[in-house]
Each structure stands twice: as structure tokens, then as C-alpha cells.
Design an enzyme around this catalytic site. Structure first.
Site, short mmCIF file in Angstrom:
data_model
loop_
_atom_site.label_atom_id
_atom_site.label_comp_id
_atom_site.label_asym_id
_atom_site.label_seq_id
_atom_site.Cartn_x
_atom_site.Cartn_y
_atom_site.Cartn_z
CE LYS A 1 57.37 81.15 -21.78
NZ LYS A 1 58.31 80.28 -22.14
CG ASP B 1 54.89 77.79 -20.02
OD1 ASP B 1 55.45 77.17 -18.84
OD2 ASP B 1 55.34 77.87 -20.89
#
Length: 286
Positions: A11, A137
Site C-alpha cells: 500500500k 493497517d
């Protein structure tokens, strides 16, 4: 024995605004998670009737019981009472301490893979809740969509971003997230903005910024150098707390040309952004 070979995508934080600090020490933030068509690969083999969790290879400097892959598998066993085990082999491409979410993505892929292989059928909501126990996350990788995030990063709203190409540079240093978030000079009072404002064409300097960047540049000259170099080609930015920096491009050819200019000694790759996780595509999750 059944094996699933699945991606654990990276990401980028297209923006990161720190809006406050909670009593428990965690920070309130706003961020825009961009998933990439690039990452690690996990080969997960279920072992019926053998509750052991075996990981190969291990990560240098990380005890097995601290590895997020092992922690994710054991958490799933504890929560469900499952007596099966697994052998998990990792093809590692994402650098540790790079701000690309590699460990969190590995944990999410482990949760989804073992949910499938152990036939638990927990659903994404429960798996995301378990993922949050492992790290802030992890839920975005479990849910599998590029997303606007608030809280500590767990309150997610899927969004659609243009499928840009990115050049990502790792300048060869590992950064401690705890050290950055604990630094006394870190901005912790950015004004909260609406998701609409963040997505409606705001300029990078005004909204699409990373509040950790100035601290990381001051502490790590290598990151400062990489950002200065990459900024010659476009709006370069730090992802997470680094050490990776990135720059978006309209097409693959432009990104490829930048790759050819990268100084020796840096790890670098190009990847396309994706609004849907390649992990979800591989598992057929709608």
C-alpha cells in the site's frame, strides 16, 4: 494437504494527516490507502490434525513468535478453536520498515487464506476485527479496497482512484515507526478535513501531504536525498513513516523512464495502483 499461493499487496499512503493523540498513545489520523499491484507472495498449506504453525523462511532479526504471519495464524486458532495447522512459505519482495505495509499485508493474507483452508467462513467483518488486534493497517488489507481511513486507520470507506503508475524508491534505511510517532517535533494537530475535500482535486501541497515527512527527512538524510531526487519528476511523497518514497505517473512508459535514471544503491520498482486488492481477486471475493 491443500496449498494456496496468494498475493500480499503493498500500500501507499497518498496522504497522512495526524489530527491528535489519544490517551493510550496511539494517534488519530486521516489517510488515503492506495493498494498496489505489487507485493509479497504467500504459499499457505493447511495441515489437518497438526496444530503447528511453520514459517519459512524466517525474517532476520524477528523472532518467530513476533512475526505477524505466525501471530495471525495463532490468533485465528485461538479465536475459533481450530486444531489444524499450516506451513507458510513467503516470497518476500517488500522491504521491512519501508512504509509499504508488508507485515500487515502478510498478516491479512494469512487470515484470509487460513479462513478459506480451515473452512472457518468468518466473514470480512470478523477477520478485519481480528486484524486490528495485530496492527492498525491490517484491516485495509483484509477488506481489500483502496480506502479513506480515519481513527488509527481502522475506520475505512472504499474509494475509487485513478489507476496511476508509481515509481517507489527505498533508499536503503529501515525506519522505526515508533521513533517517528514518538518524536517531540511531530505535527499532531493538523485540521481534520472531509473525505470529499481530500478527493476533489486538492493540490498535493494543500491536502495531499504526509505529516511525518519533515521529521523523517531530518532524521534520515538518505530519505531526504531520495525525495529530493524523485521530486524532479513529479509530486514525490513519503509513504507512512517511510523509508519508501513514491511518485505517481500517468502512464507506464513515464514510470519506466524514471526507473532507468535511479542512482545505484537504491531498491526501486514500478507498480500500478489498484482499487481492488489482487488478494481478493485471487480468492474470488466480491
Amino acid at each position: 494437504m491443500t496449498t494456496l499461493s496468494l498475493p500480499a499487496p503493498a500500500k501507499l499512503n497518498r496522504l497522512l494527516r495526524i489530527t491528535g493523540r489519544r490517551p493510550d498513545g496511539y494517534h488519530e489520523l486521516q489517510t488515503l490507502f492506495q493498494l498496489l499491484e505489487y507485493g509479497d507472495t504467500l504459499h499457505v498449506t493447511a495441515r489437518a490434525g497438526d496444530a503447528g504453525i511453520r514459517l519459512t523462511p524466517g525474517l532476520a532479526g524477528v523472532a518467530e513468535e513476533d512475526n505477524l504471519i505466525v501471530r495471525a495464524a495463532r490468533l485465528l486458532q485461538r479465536e475459533t478453536g481450530c486444531r489444524d495447522g499450516a506451513h507458510i512459505a513467503v516470497d518476500k519482495r517488500l522491504p521491512m520498515g519501508g512504509g509499504l505495509g508488508g507485515g500487515s499485508s502478510n498478516a491479512a493474507t494469512t487470515l484470509l487464506a487460513l479462513d478459506r483452508l480451515w473452512r472457518l467462513d468468518l466473514g470480512l467483518d470478523r477477520l478485519a476485527a481480528l486484524g486490528l488486534e495485530l496492527g492498525a493497517d491490517v484491516p485495509v488489507f483484509v477488506r481489500g479496497a483502496t480506502a479513506w481511513a480515519e481513527g488509527v486507520g481502522e475506520r475505512l470507506v472504499p474509494v475509487e482512484l485513478a489507476p496511476d503508475w508509481f515509481v517507489v524508491v527505498h533508499p536503503g534505511v529501515e525506519i522505526s515507526t515508533a521513533a517517528v510517532f514518538g518524536h517531540p517535533g511531530l505535527t499532531r494537530d493538523s485540521t481534520a478535513i472531509s473525505m470529499r475535500r481530500a478527493l476533489d482535486g486538492a493540490t498535493p501541497d494543500a491536502v495531499w501531504r504526509n505529516d511525518c515527512e519533515s521529521i523523517v527527512r531530518a532524521l534520515y538524510p538518505e530519505v531526504d536525498h531520495a525525495l529530493t531526487w524523485l521530486s524532479r519528476y513529479g509530486p514525490a511523497m513519503l509513504t507512512g513513516t517511510g523509508a519508501c518514497v513514491f511518485c505517481p505517473f500517468d502512464d507506464e512508459a513515464l514510470a519506466e523512464r524514471v526507473l532507468g535514471d535511479v542512482p545505484d544503491g537504491w531498491r526501486v520498482f514500478k507498480a500500478r495502483g489498484s482499487n481492488r486488492s489482487p488478494l481478493h481477486r485471487a480468492l474470488g471475493i466480491v
